[in-house]
Design a protein around this motif. Structure first.
Motif, PDB file in Angstrom:
ATOM      1  N   GLY A 503       0.839  52.591  59.703  1.00 22.08           N
ATOM      2  CA  GLY A 503       1.448  51.789  60.747  1.00 22.08           C
ATOM      3  C   GLY A 503       2.782  51.194  60.370  1.00 22.08           C
ATOM      4  O   GLY A 503       3.358  50.421  61.137  1.00 22.08           O
ATOM      5  N   GLY A 504       3.306  51.540  59.188  1.00 26.77           N
ATOM      6  CA  GLY A 504       4.544  50.933  58.726  1.00 26.77           C
ATOM      7  C   GLY A 504       5.800  51.521  59.338  1.00 26.77           C
ATOM      8  O   GLY A 504       6.710  50.788  59.727  1.00 26.77           O
ATOM      9  N   VAL A 505       5.869  52.844  59.436  1.00 29.10           N
ATOM     10  CA  VAL A 505       7.094  53.458  59.937  1.00 29.10           C
ATOM     11  C   VAL A 505       7.238  53.175  61.432  1.00 29.10           C
ATOM     12  O   VAL A 505       6.261  53.140  62.179  1.00 29.10           O
ATOM     13  CB  VAL A 505       7.092  54.980  59.675  1.00 29.10           C
ATOM     14  CG1 VAL A 505       6.065  55.704  60.530  1.00 29.10           C
ATOM     15  CG2 VAL A 505       8.478  55.564  59.888  1.00 29.10           C
ATOM     16  N   ARG A 506       8.470  52.992  61.869  1.00 32.43           N
ATOM     17  CA  ARG A 506       8.700  52.593  63.255  1.00 32.43           C
ATOM     18  C   ARG A 506       8.302  53.694  64.231  1.00 32.43           C
ATOM     19  O   ARG A 506       7.706  53.405  65.274  1.00 32.43           O
ATOM     20  CB  ARG A 506      10.170  52.224  63.443  1.00 32.43           C
ATOM     21  CG  ARG A 506      10.455  51.570  64.782  1.00 32.43           C
ATOM     22  CD  ARG A 506      11.858  50.981  64.830  1.00 32.43           C
ATOM     23  NE  ARG A 506      12.068  49.936  63.835  1.00 32.43           N
ATOM     24  CZ  ARG A 506      13.196  49.227  63.734  1.00 32.43           C
ATOM     25  NH1 ARG A 506      14.212  49.459  64.560  1.00 32.43           N
ATOM     26  NH2 ARG A 506      13.315  48.295  62.802  1.00 32.43           N
ATOM     27  N   TYR A 507       8.621  54.947  63.904  1.00 38.04           N
ATOM     28  CA  TYR A 507       8.323  56.053  64.825  1.00 38.04           C
ATOM     29  C   TYR A 507       7.618  57.178  64.065  1.00 38.04           C
ATOM     30  O   TYR A 507       8.206  57.799  63.173  1.00 38.04           O
ATOM     31  CB  TYR A 507       9.610  56.593  65.465  1.00 38.04           C
ATOM     32  CG  TYR A 507      10.401  55.529  66.198  1.00 38.04           C
ATOM     33  CD1 TYR A 507       9.879  54.893  67.329  1.00 38.04           C
ATOM     34  CD2 TYR A 507      11.654  55.127  65.735  1.00 38.04           C
ATOM     35  CE1 TYR A 507      10.592  53.909  67.988  1.00 38.04           C
ATOM     36  CE2 TYR A 507      12.373  54.142  66.395  1.00 38.04           C
ATOM     37  CZ  TYR A 507      11.845  53.531  67.516  1.00 38.04           C
ATOM     38  OH  TYR A 507      12.550  52.552  68.164  1.00 38.04           O
ATOM     39  N   LEU A 508       6.366  57.426  64.441  1.00 38.02           N
ATOM     40  CA  LEU A 508       5.574  58.492  63.829  1.00 38.02           C
ATOM     41  C   LEU A 508       5.754  59.748  64.673  1.00 38.02           C
ATOM     42  O   LEU A 508       5.018  59.984  65.634  1.00 38.02           O
ATOM     43  CB  LEU A 508       4.106  58.086  63.761  1.00 38.02           C
ATOM     44  CG  LEU A 508       3.197  58.987  62.928  1.00 38.02           C
ATOM     45  CD1 LEU A 508       3.523  58.861  61.444  1.00 38.02           C
ATOM     46  CD2 LEU A 508       1.728  58.616  63.162  1.00 38.02           C
ATOM     47  N   ASN A 509       6.747  60.548  64.324  1.00 36.12           N
ATOM     48  CA  ASN A 509       7.083  61.747  65.085  1.00 36.12           C
ATOM     49  C   ASN A 509       6.707  63.004  64.317  1.00 36.12           C
ATOM     50  O   ASN A 509       6.409  62.965  63.122  1.00 36.12           O
ATOM     51  CB  ASN A 509       8.589  61.780  65.394  1.00 36.12           C
ATOM     52  CG  ASN A 509       9.038  60.604  66.238  1.00 36.12           C
ATOM     53  OD1 ASN A 509       8.250  60.030  66.986  1.00 36.12           O
ATOM     54  ND2 ASN A 509      10.298  60.228  66.112  1.00 36.12           N
ATOM     55  N   ALA A 510       6.756  64.130  65.004  1.00 33.81           N
ATOM     56  CA  ALA A 510       6.555  65.435  64.375  1.00 33.81           C
ATOM     57  C   ALA A 510       7.257  66.468  65.238  1.00 33.81           C
ATOM     58  O   ALA A 510       7.634  66.197  66.381  1.00 33.81           O
ATOM     59  CB  ALA A 510       5.062  65.759  64.252  1.00 33.81           C
ATOM     60  N   SER A 511       7.439  67.660  64.693  1.00 34.90           N
ATOM     61  CA  SER A 511       8.099  68.714  65.456  1.00 34.90           C
ATOM     62  C   SER A 511       7.390  70.040  65.263  1.00 34.90           C
ATOM     63  O   SER A 511       6.706  70.258  64.268  1.00 34.90           O
ATOM     64  CB  SER A 511       9.577  68.839  65.060  1.00 34.90           C
ATOM     65  OG  SER A 511       9.724  69.028  63.672  1.00 34.90           O
ATOM     66  N   SER A 512       7.562  70.899  66.248  1.00 37.41           N
ATOM     67  CA  SER A 512       6.910  72.209  66.269  1.00 37.41           C
ATOM     68  C   SER A 512       7.984  73.291  66.310  1.00 37.41           C
ATOM     69  O   SER A 512       8.772  73.348  67.253  1.00 37.41           O
ATOM     70  CB  SER A 512       6.005  72.327  67.510  1.00 37.41           C
ATOM     71  OG  SER A 512       5.486  73.629  67.634  1.00 37.41           O
ATOM     72  N   GLU A 513       8.026  74.111  65.288  1.00 34.53           N
ATOM     73  CA  GLU A 513       9.022  75.184  65.241  1.00 34.53           C
ATOM     74  C   GLU A 513       8.597  76.312  66.173  1.00 34.53           C
ATOM     75  O   GLU A 513       7.475  76.808  66.095  1.00 34.53           O
ATOM     76  CB  GLU A 513       9.185  75.701  63.818  1.00 34.53           C
ATOM     77  CG  GLU A 513       9.776  74.661  62.881  1.00 34.53           C
ATOM     78  CD  GLU A 513      10.032  75.208  61.490  1.00 34.53           C
ATOM     79  OE1 GLU A 513       9.440  76.243  61.137  1.00 34.53           O
ATOM     80  OE2 GLU A 513      10.826  74.590  60.751  1.00 34.53           O
ATOM     81  N   THR A 514       9.513  76.694  67.059  1.00 31.70           N
ATOM     82  CA  THR A 514       9.211  77.752  68.017  1.00 31.70           C
ATOM     83  C   THR A 514      10.058  78.978  67.715  1.00 31.70           C
ATOM     84  O   THR A 514      11.233  78.865  67.352  1.00 31.70           O
ATOM     85  CB  THR A 514       9.482  77.290  69.462  1.00 31.70           C
ATOM     86  OG1 THR A 514      10.854  76.908  69.591  1.00 31.70           O
ATOM     87  CG2 THR A 514       8.600  76.111  69.813  1.00 31.70           C
ATOM     88  N   PHE A 515       9.455  80.130  67.881  1.00 30.26           N
ATOM     89  CA  PHE A 515      10.118  81.407  67.637  1.00 30.26           C
ATOM     90  C   PHE A 515       9.885  82.311  68.841  1.00 30.26           C
ATOM     91  O   PHE A 515       8.921  82.148  69.591  1.00 30.26           O
ATOM     92  CB  PHE A 515       9.560  82.078  66.378  1.00 30.26           C
ATOM     93  CG  PHE A 515       9.668  81.226  65.142  1.00 30.26           C
ATOM     94  CD1 PHE A 515      10.802  81.261  64.365  1.00 30.26           C
ATOM     95  CD2 PHE A 515       8.640  80.369  64.778  1.00 30.26           C
ATOM     96  CE1 PHE A 515      10.914  80.469  63.234  1.00 30.26           C
ATOM     97  CE2 PHE A 515       8.734  79.578  63.652  1.00 30.26           C
ATOM     98  CZ  PHE A 515       9.878  79.626  62.872  1.00 30.26           C
ATOM     99  N   GLY A 516      10.753  83.277  69.008  1.00 30.41           N
ATOM    100  CA  GLY A 516      10.559  84.291  70.034  1.00 30.41           C
ATOM    101  C   GLY A 516      10.714  83.805  71.454  1.00 30.41           C
ATOM    102  O   GLY A 516      10.309  84.506  72.394  1.00 30.41           O
ATOM    103  N   VAL A 517      11.312  82.625  71.660  1.00 32.94           N
ATOM    104  CA  VAL A 517      11.448  82.085  73.017  1.00 32.94           C
ATOM    105  C   VAL A 517      12.356  82.984  73.851  1.00 32.94           C
ATOM    106  O   VAL A 517      12.032  83.332  75.001  1.00 32.94           O
ATOM    107  CB  VAL A 517      11.985  80.642  72.984  1.00 32.94           C
ATOM    108  CG1 VAL A 517      12.224  80.132  74.400  1.00 32.94           C
ATOM    109  CG2 VAL A 517      11.017  79.728  72.245  1.00 32.94           C
ATOM    110  N   ILE A 518      13.488  83.366  73.306  1.00 35.96           N
ATOM    111  CA  ILE A 518      14.437  84.190  74.055  1.00 35.96           C
ATOM    112  C   ILE A 518      13.883  85.593  74.265  1.00 35.96           C
ATOM    113  O   ILE A 518      14.009  86.165  75.361  1.00 35.96           O
ATOM    114  CB  ILE A 518      15.801  84.240  73.351  1.00 35.96           C
ATOM    115  CG1 ILE A 518      16.363  82.818  73.188  1.00 35.96           C
ATOM    116  CG2 ILE A 518      16.769  85.121  74.120  1.00 35.96           C
ATOM    117  CD1 ILE A 518      16.520  82.042  74.475  1.00 35.96           C
ATOM    118  N   SER A 519      13.240  86.154  73.262  1.00 38.78           N
ATOM    119  CA  SER A 519      12.640  87.483  73.420  1.00 38.78           C
ATOM    120  C   SER A 519      11.561  87.458  74.494  1.00 38.78           C
ATOM    121  O   SER A 519      11.436  88.391  75.295  1.00 38.78           O
ATOM    122  CB  SER A 519      12.049  87.968  72.091  1.00 38.78           C
ATOM    123  OG  SER A 519      13.065  88.193  71.140  1.00 38.78           O
ATOM    124  N   CYS A 520      10.770  86.393  74.509  1.00 33.51           N
ATOM    125  CA  CYS A 520       9.737  86.264  75.538  1.00 33.51           C
ATOM    126  C   CYS A 520      10.373  86.093  76.916  1.00 33.51           C
ATOM    127  O   CYS A 520       9.951  86.733  77.892  1.00 33.51           O
ATOM    128  CB  CYS A 520       8.847  85.062  75.219  1.00 33.51           C
ATOM    129  SG  CYS A 520       7.499  84.806  76.400  1.00 33.51           S
TER     130      CYS A 520
END
Length: 749
Positions: A503-520
């Motif tokens: 609970g210490g950090v102000r913003y507990l974020n994460a990210s999801s790497e996406t691939f093949g978006v343009i090909s799809c």
């Protein structure tokens, strides 16, 4: 010199003893384990050193990302490199006593269960009944791993206060909040860093005493003086500032170094103005630091940020930014990933230097647009302007708020694979494995919207599970360690008395790497046109052609290739890419909120997986053949951008930038174009940055050079190229990746 296997094995026994004896208090346990670890992993100075701090990690230890290595969780909290441990045990069998052998076997059994990566796997398996796939060749649309990566700390605080100032701040918070073992552990961590400085000070004095040249003697005496001063005082010189930043970073495996021009700029400018330092000497200090970056060689991280709005000391920072770019021009390596934040009205001298360095084929600095990104970050993270101005890219292009948030990217999502599963009712046609939900037989997908919905339905459950995995990644880390090195320099940990993952950090974020978006997206555009609108063939017929890799059906492949493609400022193709990108962003965001994260957002980056993951994908309706690379990040399908650089940049600027926390736009120019028309190129890029463009990775190299490098690699050892979110020496790359880079469009006059 590095320790021997025998030394490292005996260190395992002592580290294990300390860990077990302090198991009742995870805060003091970490501090005492780190104190022991730091005494042994920091490598002595060599005769060429100008900055102190090198490491050689052991088989067991504590780290968020050991040496930048995170495969199979090898660098996650309390790690155990079992493969290396077992090999060392075999090599040293004759040198160990019987009691040591027995104790080491017990330690192996202990860490096999106690390493934090295993605890995360078990936590996830208890909810979902399986351990998520960790390799890109695995079937399905996604994979994930465990680590705590990319966190950018408040180095301003470190430089302003120094070690004693940080300890005084803790003492003040003890008066306000009450004493705790967390605060005590933080003070022990600071003490460990001070002792590391003292060990290096003694080494520097010894090397000075034995130096054979005045230059090296002076260098080591200066370094010894800096290390002595830093033990109790904030840095007063540029050398001391660089050394303080580095001893902190190397002691805890930080792989990204934030807005270096700003937190070190006043020290650099002060030294120059007082005549204590020349510009050339300043560049040399930076190059000493760069040598450490190269030794670690974490090409997917190692971000150094210069420029941008929101700096405390913009004038001083700009002076240092030019020196940092000059050091990069001379160094010509894949690290550091020097990044310039552009903004309207910035120093023309700084921007000109950036273009000059890129023109030499260095591939740095990467350029990001604050005009685009700061307002977008405000919305996507839900923060105010002041905090948004502290966004920094890390890794392959993900954002984090320096000093305010974590944002680890531990998973990959393959949009093209989701389309393949949708076309085969949950079956991965490349691996011939049923691994997705049943979203409909082809006969049931009798309208384009049904097909599109089926693709999203293949993505959604994986994204939701990975959001849970991201949350557990932090929870399990926090249950086992306070991450003292992060907590000390992240708001609001010291202020509230709470470690980063409690609970210490102000913003507990994460990210999801996406691939093949343009090909799809290009594939969906082709299917909509050929199957649903023009009815050139049925969906069943098209899927049969794809399953046969277009063999004997080149006329169908030609139709697929001729369908509208992203990258040509074509609204039909671009709108499909925008739609898919936004929908994936929305699903990810909602999954993160449900899991308990402040924000969980997509990034469209590339760490070579567009090529390597494409190697495990069947043929696709964009015209791509089985095993061929997918489009790179937010770049076009290979060879599909046929309308010039302006059209390409227009397509790249159309995405909703509140849906992501990082995209990569690779653009390659010939050296001739940069030489003859550098001002025009700069004007085009500025217009892009000012009108919705997020960033550009510039690569200035001709196709002929790449072809020659593949044929005669021995002659092109220094040829640097952009992969996506990082750079590398072309000749060292997987041939699959080399071919994908070769086939990208090169823009000339």
């Amino acid at each position: 010199m590095s320790r021997t296997d025998l030394q490292k094995l005996r260190e395992v026994l002592e580290f294990t003893r300390i860990y077990q004896e302090n198991s009742g208090d995870i805060y003091l346990r970490e501090a005492r384990c780190l104190d022991y670890q730091l005494e042994h992993i920091l490598v002595p100075l060599d005769e060429e050193a100008g900055i102190a701090g090198r490491y050689d990690h052991g088989f067991v230890g504590f780290s968020s990302q050991t040496g930048g290595y995170s495969v199979l969780g090898a660098g996650y909290t309390y790690y155990f490199k079992e493969f290396e441990f077992v090999n060392a045990l075999q090599r040293c069998a004759g040198e160990l006593t019987a009691s040591e052998n027995y104790a080491l076997q017990a330690a192996q059994a202990f860490w096999k269960e106690e390493n934090t990566s295993r605890k995360l796997d078990l936590a996830f398996a208890r909810r979902y009944g399986y351990v998520p796939g960790k390799g890109y060749p695995a079937p399905g649309v996604g994979n994930c791993d465990c680590r705590v990566a990319g966190t950018n700390l408040d180095f301003h605080k470190l430089v302003d206060l120094g070690f004693d100032g940080l300890e005084k701040e803790i003492e003040q918070k003890i008066k306000e909040n009450g004493d705790s073992s967390f605060y005590e552990a933080l003070k022990l961590w600071i003490g460990s860093l001070q002792k590391a400085c003292e060990r290096y000070r003694r080494q520097a004095l010894e090397l000075a005493a034995h130096s054979t040249s005045k230059e090296s003697r002076r260098r080591f005496l200066d370094l010894a003086g800096a290390l002595e001063h830093l033990q109790h005082q904030p840095p007063q010189s540029f050398l001391e500032g660089v050394q303080l930043m580095w001893i902190y970073s190397v002691s805890c495996d930080l792989m990204n170094y934030g807005r270096m021009d700003d937190y070190l700029g006043p020290l650099y400018a002060g030294d120059l103005d007082a005549g204590r330092l020349t510009e050339e000497e300043g560049v040399q200090i930076i190059l000493y630091l760069y040598k450490h970056f190269l030794e670690i060689n974490k090409i997917h991280d190692c971000r150094v940020i210069v420029g941008g709005v929101g700096r405390r000391h913009p004038r001083e920072a700009d002076r240092l930014a030019v020196a940092i770019m000059e050091a990069t021009r001379r160094f010509r390596e894949a690290v550091p990933q020097l990044t310039l934040r552009y903004y309207t009205g910035m120093s023309e001298a700084v921007f000109h230097k950036a273009m000059e360095v890129n023109a030499e084929g260095v591939t740095f600095p990467i350029i990001y647009s604050d005009d685009t990104n700061v307002p977008a970050v405000q919305q996507v993270y839900g923060v105010g302007r002041e905090e948004a101005e502290q966004y920094v890219p890390f890794g392959c292009g993900e954002y984090v708020l320096a000093g305010y948030s974590v944002g680890t990217p531990n998973n990959g999502i393959n949009a093209l694979k989701a389309l393949d599963l949708a076309l085969h009712n949950g079956r991965d046609s490349y691996h011939n494995v049923l691994c997705g939900p049943r979203t409909g037989e082809l006969s049931e997908l009798d309208g384009f919207e049904k097909l599109y919905e089926a693709v999203l339905n293949q993505l959604k459950p994986v994204m939701e599970r990975f959001a849970e995995h991201k949350y557990l990644n932090y929870i399990v880390a926090g249950e086992n360690a306070p991450y003292l090195h992060l907590s000390l320099l992240l708001h609001d940990c010291v202020e509230t008395g709470k470690p980063v993952f409690e609970g210490g950090v102000r913003y507990l974020n994460a990210s999801s790497e996406t691939f093949g978006v343009i090909s799809c997206a290009d594939s969906l555009t082709a299917i909509r046109k050929l199957v649903y609108e023009e009815k050139r063939l049925s969906l069943e017929e098209l899927v049969e052609v794809l399953d046969q890799n277009f063999e004997g059906r080149e006329e169908i492949r030609r139709l697929c290739l001729e369908a509208p493609k992203y990258g040509n400022d074509d609204d039909i193709a671009d709108s499909m890419a925008q739609r898919l990108f936004s929908d994936m962003g929305d699903i990810t965001l909602e999954a993160g909120k449900k899991a308990g994260l402040h924000r969980y957002n997509i990034v469209s980056v590339n760490n070579s997986m567009s090529a390597e993951w494409g190697n495990f994908c069947s043929a696709s309706a964009c015209g791509r053949k089985k095993g061929d690379p997918m489009a790179n990040a937010n770049g076009p399908s290979i060879g599909a951008d046929k309308c010039g650089i302006t059209a390409l940049l227009n397509s790249m600027s159309k995405f909703d930038n509140t849906k992501h926390v990082g995209v990569i736009n690779n653009v390659r120019f010939t050296k001739e174009l940069f030489t003859r028309s550098g001002d025009k190129v700069a004007a085009v890029l500025k217009a892009f940055y000012q009108n919705g463009g997020v960033q550009t990775n510039l690569c200035v190299v001709g196709r002929e050079d790449l072809e020659n490098a593949m044929e005669h690699p021995e002659k092109y050892q220094n040829l640097m190229v952009r992969i996506g979110g990082f750079s590398a020496r072309f000749v060292t790359l997987n041939p699959i990746v080399q071919r994908e880079i070769l086939e990208r469009t090169t823009y000339d006059a």
